[in-house]
Design an enzyme around this catalytic site. Structure first.
Site, PDB file in Angstrom:
ATOM      1  N   ASP A  48      -1.733  -5.490   8.836  1.00  0.00           N
ATOM      2  CA  ASP A  48      -2.939  -6.183   8.407  1.00  0.00           C
ATOM      3  C   ASP A  48      -2.995  -7.571   9.051  1.00  0.00           C
ATOM      4  OD1 ASP A  48      -5.257  -6.641   6.990  1.00  0.00           O
ATOM      5  OD2 ASP A  48      -4.219  -7.298   5.171  1.00  0.00           O
ATOM      6  N   LYS A  74      10.934  -6.289   9.876  1.00  0.00           N
ATOM      7  CA  LYS A  74      11.743  -7.471   9.540  1.00  0.00           C
ATOM      8  C   LYS A  74      13.081  -6.965   9.000  1.00  0.00           C
ATOM      9  CE  LYS A  74      12.181 -11.937   9.116  1.00  0.00           C
ATOM     10  NZ  LYS A  74      12.347 -12.806  10.296  1.00  0.00           N
ATOM     11  N   ASP A 125       7.902 -11.887  12.863  1.00  0.00           N
ATOM     12  CA  ASP A 125       7.630 -13.298  13.165  1.00  0.00           C
ATOM     13  C   ASP A 125       7.646 -13.542  14.678  1.00  0.00           C
ATOM     14  OD1 ASP A 125      10.283 -12.560  12.893  1.00  0.00           O
ATOM     15  OD2 ASP A 125      10.984 -14.528  12.245  1.00  0.00           O
ATOM     16  N   TYR A 154       1.368  -3.006   0.138  1.00  0.00           N
ATOM     17  CA  TYR A 154       0.011  -2.885  -0.398  1.00  0.00           C
ATOM     18  C   TYR A 154      -0.178  -1.759  -1.408  1.00  0.00           C
ATOM     19  CZ  TYR A 154      -1.833  -6.464   2.737  1.00  0.00           C
ATOM     20  OH  TYR A 154      -2.108  -7.651   3.372  1.00  0.00           O
ATOM     21  N   ASP A 185      -5.514  -9.032  12.442  1.00  0.00           N
ATOM     22  CA  ASP A 185      -6.433 -10.174  12.454  1.00  0.00           C
ATOM     23  C   ASP A 185      -6.023 -11.205  13.501  1.00  0.00           C
ATOM     24  OD1 ASP A 185      -7.960  -8.969  10.566  1.00  0.00           O
ATOM     25  OD2 ASP A 185      -8.117 -10.730   9.261  1.00  0.00           O
TER      26      ASP A 185
END
Ligand code: ATP
Length: 334
Positions: free
Chosen positions: A230, A173, A206, A126, A234
């Site tokens: 982020d 990851k 994942d 970001y 959510d």
């Protein structure tokens, strides 16, 4: 209600737009009942502020936040992203905290969920370093620095220690992003050595997205980089039933800001319908940040009782009570 209060704090109050104003007032009404002396300094920000003053975030508001012990922020409409991003940058707010906690009589998918997502807020994907197109398409750079990752990982372990959590989970990851996330994982286990009493584990992002659905009760504190944090935050919000109940915190070197995850909700603004609990839970995070754990527990228990009783709830929770009625009931329960 006590007449001589013990500790005192200067709180920057930025109600902002729409229901931000209503949920903020409701929250201050309850805070005023606690045995703590709060001095509120009001600041302007958001869409209405832009219309009135030509800027969505005046310098005076930033100064007020900088000079306070903590900031309570309601909501901003269209300007939300700009306002919050600017405040985060100015105050070097490197940690974004999103609790994922199941409360009774809500749309939570599970009963036994109570974990914290600690998200790095200053780097990773970001930084949005993708200025120019290339001949082939477009490129974005992902930055991971030792200093910023060590700081967020250390914050996560400190958080675990201070809040009686026994495990921290690192999410990355590193099998694909071998250098950037390899480094993140390496630093995680380096920092972990300083907290031998806290258990550790690390998962790929994942797999974590799946485990949040299949075994959400196994998580206590998750620490991760900006983009992954982020997305998982959510997912966490979805797990515990949506917007009206989700608080958040931005913690930094020069200040801390506490705000509900929901926005200004123009569809219900000014109608005394908004659920103030997400804002109240944000204030409870602020109390814990200030070290006022007892007051935080009292406030949270009062909210829990309202949810357990399920007699006086706002429309989003399936009831028909107004913001004011729900707030009065929470005050009664203190
Ligand atoms: P903004 O432009 O400020 O983001 P929005 O309406 O797009 O506003 P939210 O404010 O997050 O986004 O609201 C999404 C939906 O959830 C709306 O229908 C709103 O009424 C509802 N909602 C959000 N917060 C609350 C709340 N605290 N109480 C009741 N309903 C809420």
């Amino acid at each position: 209600m006590s007449t001589s209060k013990t500790n005192s704090y200067k709180i920057a109050v930025v109600p902002g737009d729409g229901i931000g104003k209503e949920v903020m007032q409701a929250t201050l009404d309850v805070l005023n009942e606690l045995d703590i002396d709060f001095e509120y300094i009001y600041g302007d920000a958001g869409d209405e502020c832009l219309e009135k003053t030509g800027t969505a975030l005046p310098k005076e508001t930033l100064d007020i936040i900088r000079d306070s012990d903590a900031c309570l922020f309601g909501a901003a409409g269209e300007t939300a992203a700009d306002v919050i991003v600017k405040i985060r940058q100015e105050m070097k707010m490197f940690a974004n905290l999103r609790p994922v906690k199941a409360y009774p009589n809500t749309n939570s998918l599970f009963e036994n969920i109570d974990f914290m997502i600690v998200r790095e807020n200053t780097e990773g994907m970001y930084i949005a370093d993708e200025e120019s197109y290339t001949d082939e398409g477009a490129v974005a750079r992902r930055i991971i620095t030792r200093e910023a990752e060590r700081r967020i990982i250390d914050y996560a372990f400190q958080y675990a220690k201070n809040n009686n959590k026994s495990k921290v989970t690192a999410v990355h990851k590193a099998n694909v992003l071998k250098k950037t996330d390899g480094l993140f994982r390496e630093i995680f286990y380096e920092v972990a050595k300083e907290y031998p009493e806290i258990a550790t584990e690390d998962f790929y992002v994942d797999a974590t997205a799946m485990y949040l659905i299949t075994q959400p009760e196994s998580f206590e504190v998750i620490v991760t980089t900006n983009l992954f944090g982020d997305i998982l935050s959510d997912e966490g919000a979805g797990l515990v039933g949506g917007l009206g109940l989700i608080p958040s915190a931005n913690i930094g070197e020069d200040g801390a800001l506490f705000e509900p995850v929901h926005g200004s909700a123009p569809d219900i603004a000014g109608q005394n319908k908004a659920n103030p609990i997400a804002m109240m839970l944000s204030a409870i995070m602020m109390l814990r940040y200030l070290g006022e754990n007892q007051a935080a527990n009292i406030f949270e228990a009062a909210i829990l009782k309202v949810l357990n009783d399920a007699n006086i709830l706002t429309g989003d929770l399936g009831g028909s009570a107004t913001t004011a009625e729900l707030t009065a009931e929470i005050k009664n329960n203190l």
